[in-house]
Design an enzyme around this catalytic site. Structure first.
Site, PDB file in Angstrom:
ATOM      1  N   GLU A  81     -18.160 -24.699  15.605  1.00 12.63           N
ATOM      2  CA  GLU A  81     -16.918 -24.925  15.136  1.00 12.63           C
ATOM      3  C   GLU A  81     -15.697 -24.866  15.978  1.00 12.63           C
ATOM      4  OE1 GLU A  81     -16.513 -22.275  11.642  1.00 12.63           O
ATOM      5  OE2 GLU A  81     -17.702 -23.932  10.430  1.00 12.63           O
TER       6      GLU A  81
ATOM      7  N   ASP B 150     -23.536 -21.841   3.997  1.00  8.84           N
ATOM      8  CA  ASP B 150     -22.217 -20.876   4.428  1.00  8.84           C
ATOM      9  C   ASP B 150     -21.768 -20.201   3.267  1.00  8.84           C
ATOM     10  OD1 ASP B 150     -20.158 -20.110   5.712  1.00  8.84           O
ATOM     11  OD2 ASP B 150     -18.784 -21.708   5.720  1.00  8.84           O
TER      12      ASP B 150
ATOM     13  N   GLU C  60     -15.020 -16.121  -0.051  1.00  7.27           N
ATOM     14  CA  GLU C  60     -14.510 -17.508   0.510  1.00  7.27           C
ATOM     15  C   GLU C  60     -14.783 -18.689  -0.518  1.00  7.27           C
ATOM     16  OE1 GLU C  60     -15.808 -18.577   4.198  1.00  7.27           O
ATOM     17  OE2 GLU C  60     -15.023 -20.673   4.418  1.00  7.27           O
TER      18      GLU C  60
HETATM   19  C1  GCV Z   1     -14.601 -17.461  10.988  1.00  9.04           C
HETATM   20  C2  GCV Z   1     -16.920 -20.926   7.430  1.00  9.04           C
HETATM   21  C3  GCV Z   1     -15.728 -20.312   7.452  1.00  9.04           C
HETATM   22  C4  GCV Z   1     -14.806 -20.272   8.517  1.00  9.04           C
HETATM   23  C5  GCV Z   1     -15.507 -19.163   9.421  1.00  9.04           C
HETATM   24  C6  GCV Z   1     -17.062 -19.697   9.572  1.00  9.04           C
HETATM   25  C7  GCV Z   1     -17.826 -18.575  10.505  1.00  9.04           C
HETATM   26  O1  GCV Z   1     -16.898 -21.951   8.250  1.00  9.04           O
HETATM   27  O2  GCV Z   1     -15.141 -21.194   6.711  1.00  9.04           O
HETATM   28  O3  GCV Z   1     -13.524 -19.682   8.398  1.00  9.04           O
HETATM   29  O4  GCV Z   1     -15.024 -18.683  10.590  1.00  9.04           O
HETATM   30  O5  GCV Z   1     -17.526 -19.843   8.693  1.00  9.04           O
HETATM   31  O6  GCV Z   1     -18.623 -17.834   9.806  1.00  9.04           O
HETATM   32  O7  GCV Z   1     -17.857 -18.629  11.717  1.00  9.04           O
END
Ligand code: GCV
Length: 716
Positions: free
Chosen positions: A303, A377, A405
């Site tokens: 990411e 996720d 989340e």
């Molecule tokens: C810290 C998901 C979340 C992100 C998070 C990522 C991760 O994509 O939406 O906010 O980033 O996981 O675990 O690295």
């Protein structure tokens, strides 16, 4: 008149002070409200003998005295003499009681024993361990027995943690915003540290120690290199000093490009000598500030985060370079396997396995690979990640997300222990039947020397720490399962309710019922039958299955549900992405055949025709309608049950929970309406008329926007 007024004002102040604001978590130590038991406890406990004087023994002593005096509502004395009705705290061979009946080898470095001494003296209870931290854990367990109103007459308890590293991961940024945080801003006040030690830091350490958490990663995995500068290391050191007596080590997230960003180097290539040297010197500096620093957690090439692949190196090259830097000090590196690339056309489900499986055996001994519980996720329900059991030469840290989340965030009541247990109890079959994920994680399956489990924290500076009063249960459950993954969800809920709210039987039973059902209820109104990742873009709050324009293909809900006129679901069998081939044949067989795939995972693995006959006899479409509606109905049942609890607990938390349940009910109906109306555009089938009608059109739901939803991005 004046006097009366003063009395009224002061009574008001007292009641404000006594208000149940949730700050005390499960460590409330209110006077035992069962009179018979209270009398018993009072007669059984008069005095305490403390052997030892380390900072850890000092906090154990404080906790024990504070706890006992409040729970028993009487003065408890410190003494040096063995008399009846005394509690003795002593390490192995360090005190005055003969503890030879204890098998100290079984207790290890963190375990404890609590037993009643047999002989002339009556009611002498010994809390003992090999180490001071073991003693502290024993003290918390003893206080838990009193708080949950257990009989303490003939104690014979012996416990030690099954997993070595039990860690919270804070996704806290230096500007105090918290990525995926729904309980206010970060509790770390970088501005006032290191000079000001907030009482909250101490209470955080107490709460964690009470459930056996022994590590904390202070900063976000989307890391900022500044945390590695001296200015911030001083602040980290102040926190580390505060946590040390409670057995909690501090870890930091390492931004892979730090040598360039704060070191002035031209590269962060892990095989470059200057880069290696920079990290070694950085590690030396960190250990000067924090002598027992735990190590680094790294999100690399994921990411948008930098990593070794920017220099055509592997994840093993990157992890090993950092591991070499911390190894001389006894540190470790937790390298995250949460990697997936938009450029790679492969199903996102498969990418972490494809990347890390070939690297098994290439990591240094002090590297652990941190793997999320599922392959995508933190969804409401995911199959276990195929990497569990697949990299036997590499110790794995399990990563759960305590912060919710994708589970309704800070406003839904969802008890996560059943979700954690479902994953831990899953059988990977990698070494035959019984090769559970828990055994991979605790290291027993592959004889790993280190083992670890991490939970992404749901803690913020809200007075009650977690926003929703029941968010505390998920923090508690994570810690208890990290200590002992064989505990049942029901037992943990029982303990938590009694300590947090009340020992009243009907309250405990009714609320436990709500908690245990809540996870499946949430799955039903959000993502039934194996649907996944159909939440709103970015903030992930609420339904948005129609989204197809996110920054990258694998961030789009349509990528995951693949609804069309023929059916719905992601074909991950051999005729599709074949992600199932990453599991052992026994696991793959469980899910690969449409006709015997467990229905809760159906749409994870199959594209299923709308008219497909489900086990209930309904068509898939009708079953989907049924599940969404059942989810909404069940939230209403939760509301009704909670309403009955009104007279049994304090008004503050009763009201808070009631308001949150009402938000949850509205959200559940919103999920149902939006999803069914949208999927109906493909199924072209009617929503059975016995169900409640949607109160808005699909267009209305599509137009909803949540520009300032919390936890999304670096801004407040
Ligand atoms: C810290 C998901 C979340 C992100 C998070 C990522 C991760 O994509 O939406 O906010 O980033 O996981 O675990 O690295």
């Amino acid at each position: 008149m004046k006097k009366v007024l003063l009395l009224v004002i002061s009574l008001n102040i007292v009641s404000c002070l006594l208000a149940e604001d949730g700050y005390r978590l499960w460590l409330r130590y209110d006077k035992v409200d069962n009179t018979i038991l209270l009398q018993q406890y009072r007669s059984q406990i008069n005095a305490v003998i403390i052997n030892g004087s380390s900072p850890t023994i000092a906090v154990a002593k404080n906790e024990l005295f504070a706890g006992l005096q409040a729970l028993l509502d009487k003065k408890v004395f410190e003494t040096k003499e063995i008399k009846s009705n005394t509690i003795v705290i002593q390490r192995k061979a360090a005190g005055i009681i003969d503890t030879r009946i204890v098998n100290y080898d079984d207790l290890g470095q963190e375990g404890f024993a609590i037993f009643t001494v047999k002989g002339n003296v009556k009611n002498v209870i010994v809390i003992t361990a090999n180490t001071d931290i073991g003693v502290l854990y024993g003290v918390f367990q003893f206080l838990r027995l009193l708080q949950t109103q257990q009989n303490i007459t003939e104690l014979n308890i012996s416990e030690s943690p099954k997993i070595k590293l039990r860690i919270l991961n804070h996704w806290d940024n230096l500007n105090r915003s918290v990525e995926r945080g729904y309980a206010g801003i970060s509790i770390w006040n970088w501005h006032t540290l290191p000079g000001y030690i907030d009482q909250r830091y101490i209470d955080y350490a107490r709460a964690n120690a009470s459930i056996g958490i022994n590590g904390t990663v202070l900063t976000n995995v989307n890391a900022n290199a500044q945390i590695l500068t001296k200015t911030y290391l001083e602040k980290m050191a102040a926190l580390a000093n505060t946590f040390r007596p409670y057995g909690i080590k501090v870890y930091l997230t390492a931004r892979f490009s730090a040598p360039v960003e704060i070191g002035g180097l031209k590269t962060a290539d892990p095989l470059n000598e200057e880069v290696k040297d920079w990290w070694k010197r950085k590690a030396d500096t960190i250990y000067q500030f924090i002598p027992d620093f735990g190590g680094f957690l790294v999100k690399a090439n994921s990411e948008g985060q930098p990593g070794p692949q920017n220099y055509q190196r592997t994840h093993a090259d990157g992890a090993n370079m950092l591991a070499d830097a911390v190894a001389p000090h006894g540190g470790i590196v937790m390298w995250r396997a949460f990697v997936y690339s938009n450029e790679t056309p492969t199903d996102r489900f498969k990418q972490a396995y494809d990347e890390f499986k070939p690297l098994d055996g290439q990591f240094r001994k002090n590297v652990m690979v941190q793997v999320k519980n599922g392959p995508i996720d933190f969804q409401p329900r995911e199959p276990f990640h195929p990497l569990f059991g697949a990299i036997p030469k590499t110790p794995i840290v399990m990563e759960f997300q305590i912060t919710m989340e994708y589970l309704g965030q800070g406003t839904h009541l969802v008890y996560e222990a059943p979700l954690f247990k479902e994953c831990l109890d899953a059988d990977t079959y990698t070494k035959g039947k019984g090769s559970t994920v828990a055994k991979v994680v605790d290291g027993s399956l592959d004889n790993n020397l280190i083992s670890g489990i991490a939970g992404v924290a749901n803690i913020g500076n809200e007075r009650n720490w977690t926003n929703h009063p029941f968010g505390q249960a998920n923090w508690y459950a994570f810690g208890r399962l990290a200590w002992d993954h064989t505990l049942s969800s029901a037992r943990i809920a029982d303990e938590w309710i009694k300590q947090t709210f009340s020992n009243n039987k009907s309250f405990v039973n009714e609320v436990k019922g709500i908690m245990l059902a809540s996870r499946q209820i949430m799955v039903n109104y959000m993502t039934p039958l194996g649907l996944h990742h159909i939440m709103g873009t970015g903030h992930h709050y609420g339904p948005a299955p129609w989204v197809s324009n996110a920054g990258r293909a694998d961030w789009n809900p349509v990528y995951y549900h693949k609804a069309d006129s023929a059916g719905i679901g992601f074909d991950r069998t051999v005729s599709g992405s074949n992600a199932l081939s990453q599991y052992s044949p026994e696991v793959s067989a469980q899910w690969s055949n449409l006709n015997n795939c467990a229905e809760e995972y159906l749409l994870w693995f199959h594209h299923v025709p709308w008219k497909y006959k489900m086990k209930s006899g309904k068509t898939l479409w009708d079953e989907l309608c049924y599940k969404y509606n059942a989810g909404v109905d069940s939230v209403r049942w939760m509301q009704k049950t909670w309403e009955k609890m009104k007279s049994l607990i304090d008004e503050e938390r009763f009201k808070q929970t009631k308001m949150f349940l009402s938000i949850q009910e509205k959200d559940a109906a919103w999920w149902r309406n939006a999803c069914l109306l949208y999927f109906q555009t493909f199924s072209r089938r009617p929503i059975p008329s016995n169900y409640e009608k949607a109160d808005h059109s699909l267009e209305y739901y599509k137009a909803l926007r949540f520009q300032f939803a919390p936890g999304n991005g670096n801004s407040f």
